[in-house]
Scaffold this motif. Structure first.
Motif: not given
Length: 261
Positions: A144-149, A172-173, A235-236, A256-260
């Motif tokens: 499974x890949x985790x990505x940031x769009x 975005x998260x 995220x890291x 760098x911050x992440x939002x839902x």
């Protein structure tokens, strides 16, 4: 006319009948051995030659010829010789059809590899398992890949300080991609089927039965990815990548911050 003196004598003698003494003498005499010469009318003994033996000799000669030709080919004297018993495969597949193209702006920050054991059983109440039972033990391996769009970064997501030394970015998260089940590493460990199930396979096998096990394994892997630390790792990694990139452009502080989404 005068008749000879022996006119009443018999003209020839008849052999006399054998008496008892004669029979005893004949039975006591040893018969002389007789020799027989081979005759064409005598049938040949079974298994002593004939067409069967000739067929065996012919097959042996053909096998020897094949071995000799293969050996000569291996030495390189007959490079164009083709094995008449070589395995051939014919591919009648249709050419691929391009259905759509999608532009992606994803930064794949992490990937998790998972393995799950799926143990499913389908049976009926009050029916013995040896008659009606389906139990499959499947070992599924997938990733499974985790990505940031980055395409979802809107206006105002990047804020630069007045002095140009610091910058703040809102992203975005991380999201999870589709589970990729590796069929080369996945396998059926054990399978039990009742008598009626086996008979049903002979009449008409269900092609979707194996697909249901695959789908269940993918769902288990997806749930495991969400419960793992894959999102935090994404995220890291994304933060580390942007900090290195922006600092190379002259920024001293990068936030760098992440939002839902």
């Amino acid at each position: 006319m005068a008749r000879d003196a022996d006119i009443n004598e018999p003209t020839r003698e008849f052999p006399g009948y054998p008496t008892g003494d004669d029979l005893k003498e004949r039975s006591a005499a040893k018969p002389e051995p007789t020799t027989h010469t081979p005759d064409d009318s005598v049938p040949p003994r079974p298994g002593g030659g004939g067409p069967a033996r000739g067929l065996l000799v012919l097959l042996g000669a053909a096998a020897l010829a094949v071995v000799v030709l293969l050996g000569v080919q291996a030495t390189g004297f007959l490079p164009d010789f083709r094995n008449p018993f070589a395995k051939e495969q014919t591919d009648r597949s249709q050419p691929p059809l391009l259905k759509s193209i999608q532009d992606l702006s994803r930064y794949v920050a992490a990937e998790g590899n998972f393995q799950v054991v799926v143990d499913t059983q389908n049976d009926r109440r009050n029916v013995p398992d040896f008659l009606l039972n389906e139990r499959t033990l499947f070992v599924g391996a997938g990733s499974v890949e985790a990505y940031v769009d980055f395409a979802k970064i809107g206006e105002g997501a990047v804020v630069e300080s007045a002095d140009g030394k610091s910058v703040e970015i809102k992203l975005p998260a991380p999201q999870f991609g589709e589970t990729n089940l590796d069929l080369e590493k996945s396998y059926v460990f054990a399978e039990q089927r009742g008598l009626l199930n086996r008979i049903g396979d002979l009449v008409g096998n269900d092609p979707n039965r194996q697909q249901q096990v695959y789908q269940l394994a993918e769902e288990r892997i997806t749930a495991a990815a969400r419960d793992s630390g894959l999102a935090a790792r994404a995220e890291a990694n994304t933060r580390k990548m942007l900090e290195g990139l922006l600092r190379s452009l002259g920024y001293e502080q990068v936030t760098v911050t992440y939002v839902a989404p």
